[in-house]
Motif scaffolding. Structure first.
Motif, PDB file in Angstrom:
ATOM      1  N   UNK A  43       0.809  -1.140  -0.033  1.00  0.00           N
ATOM      2  CA  UNK A  43       0.062  -0.077  -0.155  1.00  0.00           C
ATOM      3  C   UNK A  43       0.815   1.254  -0.078  1.00  0.00           C
ATOM      4  N   UNK A  44       0.555   2.185  -0.910  1.00  0.00           N
ATOM      5  CA  UNK A  44       1.359   3.360  -0.849  1.00  0.00           C
ATOM      6  C   UNK A  44       0.492   4.522  -0.661  1.00  0.00           C
ATOM      7  N   UNK A  45       1.091   5.293   0.330  1.00  0.00           N
ATOM      8  CA  UNK A  45       0.518   6.575   0.977  1.00  0.00           C
ATOM      9  C   UNK A  45       1.303   7.624   0.291  1.00  0.00           C
ATOM     10  N   UNK A  46       0.502   8.798   0.081  1.00  0.00           N
ATOM     11  CA  UNK A  46       1.105  10.072  -0.434  1.00  0.00           C
ATOM     12  C   UNK A  46       0.140  11.065   0.211  1.00  0.00           C
ATOM     13  N   UNK A  47       0.759  12.136   0.794  1.00  0.00           N
ATOM     14  CA  UNK A  47      -0.256  13.183   1.373  1.00  0.00           C
ATOM     15  C   UNK A  47      -1.444  12.805   2.049  1.00  0.00           C
ATOM     16  N   UNK A  48      -1.207  11.770   3.002  1.00  0.00           N
ATOM     17  CA  UNK A  48      -2.279  11.216   3.808  1.00  0.00           C
ATOM     18  C   UNK A  48      -3.599  10.457   3.313  1.00  0.00           C
ATOM     19  N   UNK A  49      -3.173  10.260   1.907  1.00  0.00           N
ATOM     20  CA  UNK A  49      -4.241   9.284   1.117  1.00  0.00           C
ATOM     21  C   UNK A  49      -3.474   8.142   0.472  1.00  0.00           C
ATOM     22  N   UNK A  50      -4.285   6.881   0.400  1.00  0.00           N
ATOM     23  CA  UNK A  50      -3.843   5.700  -0.238  1.00  0.00           C
ATOM     24  C   UNK A  50      -3.875   6.038  -1.853  1.00  0.00           C
ATOM     25  N   UNK A  51      -2.645   6.106  -2.443  1.00  0.00           N
ATOM     26  CA  UNK A  51      -2.648   6.546  -3.935  1.00  0.00           C
ATOM     27  C   UNK A  51      -2.319   5.070  -4.628  1.00  0.00           C
ATOM     28  N   UNK A  52      -2.142   3.804  -4.107  1.00  0.00           N
ATOM     29  CA  UNK A  52      -2.061   2.598  -4.620  1.00  0.00           C
ATOM     30  C   UNK A  52      -1.994   1.593  -3.623  1.00  0.00           C
ATOM     31  N   UNK A  53      -2.552   0.638  -3.896  1.00  0.00           N
ATOM     32  CA  UNK A  53      -2.910  -0.901  -3.247  1.00  0.00           C
ATOM     33  C   UNK A  53      -3.055  -1.969  -3.838  1.00  0.00           C
ATOM     34  N   UNK A  54      -1.819  -2.687  -3.978  1.00  0.00           N
ATOM     35  CA  UNK A  54      -1.839  -4.050  -4.898  1.00  0.00           C
ATOM     36  C   UNK A  54      -0.326  -4.592  -4.766  1.00  0.00           C
ATOM     37  N   UNK A  55      -0.427  -5.876  -5.471  1.00  0.00           N
ATOM     38  CA  UNK A  55       0.870  -6.389  -5.535  1.00  0.00           C
ATOM     39  C   UNK A  55       1.846  -5.765  -6.123  1.00  0.00           C
ATOM     40  N   UNK A  56       1.593  -4.889  -6.960  1.00  0.00           N
ATOM     41  CA  UNK A  56       2.824  -4.147  -7.466  1.00  0.00           C
ATOM     42  C   UNK A  56       2.953  -2.704  -7.376  1.00  0.00           C
ATOM     43  N   UNK A  57       2.270  -2.246  -6.047  1.00  0.00           N
ATOM     44  CA  UNK A  57       2.334  -0.842  -5.766  1.00  0.00           C
ATOM     45  C   UNK A  57       3.679  -0.392  -5.631  1.00  0.00           C
ATOM     46  N   UNK A  58       4.697  -1.176  -4.998  1.00  0.00           N
ATOM     47  CA  UNK A  58       5.996  -0.630  -4.863  1.00  0.00           C
ATOM     48  C   UNK A  58       6.791  -0.337  -6.136  1.00  0.00           C
TER      49      UNK A  58
END
Length: 232
Positions: free
Chosen positions: A214-229
């Protein structure tokens, strides 16, 4: 399908500051199943540690709901939150947070004693053996290396058999090889105990070892999945 152990619905976190209220988290929606390994990534200040603090019950959401193992944290007072965290949530920080005047064995036994476990010291000794420190039971934190201190912290976190383990940059204060050994041990313990793991990290390679990112940016989730990184 695995049971859901973490559910954040529309979670906001706003904290006071001298210049006015600061929005830390904004409308976070997250569901995590039992036994899942989840890495949480994103730039500094994106809200990663704040989200972990909410899940641990160490911070209160200012909006939305935090439900852990079916328990809505909004209905718990501070004492009830502390008991829930003691019994069901393990936390490992970048700084080891060991009590310097207690031995390794005593540090690991503390949460077990608070829980009223009559076998606290036996269980603590076994947990230390599992992290390779059976020969260091009577040593104080100042007599241990950084890697050994983090192993004690891991033993303490896993000893109560928590449903959830939260790890916030657990190798941040360790050199590369020592950090690798600690992370290998963390994943080994997670697999053995089938603990749900949330791992905060700045290391893309480490994030990819988890099944989900899960990727956070500015207090929001901007990506969620196996390849988010991979979007780093």
């Amino acid at each position: 399908m695995s049971a859901e152990v973490i559910r954040l619905n529309g979670v906001d976190l706003t904290l006071p500051a001298s210049s006015g209220p600061v929005e830390i988290l904004k409308g976070i929606d997250l569901a995590v199943s039992a036994g899942e390994m989840l890495s949480v990534v994103g730039p500094s200040g994106s809200g990663k540690s704040s989200m972990m603090m909410l899940i641990a019950g160490l911070e209160r959401a200012t909006g939305g709901s935090v439900v852990i193992e079916g328990v809505d944290f909004s209905g718990l007072n501070e004492d009830a939150l502390a008991r829930f965290r003691r019994d069901r949530v393990g936390v490992v920080f970048q700084d080891f947070h060991l009590i310097p005047t207690m031995t390794a064995l005593e540090n690991v036994a503390v949460p077990l004693e608070f829980a009223g476990r009559g076998d606290a010291f036996d269980r603590a000794a076994e947990s230390l053996k599992q992290v390779g420190l059976g020969h260091r039971l009577t040593h104080y934190p100042g007599q241990l290396s950084g890697g050994e201190q983090q192993r004690v912290a891991l033993a303490r976190a896993f000893a109560p058999a928590p449903a959830i383990l939260l790890a916030d940059e657990p190798t941040g204060n360790l050199d590369g090889e020592t950090g690798r050994q600690v992370i290998d041990l963390l994943f080994e313990m997670q697999s053995k105990h089938e603990t749900t793991l949330l791992l905060i990290t700045h290391d893309p390679a480490l994030a990819e070892r988890c099944g989900r990112q899960v990727r956070l940016r500015d207090g929001r989730i901007e990506a969620d999945g196996a390849n988010a990184a991979a979007a780093e």
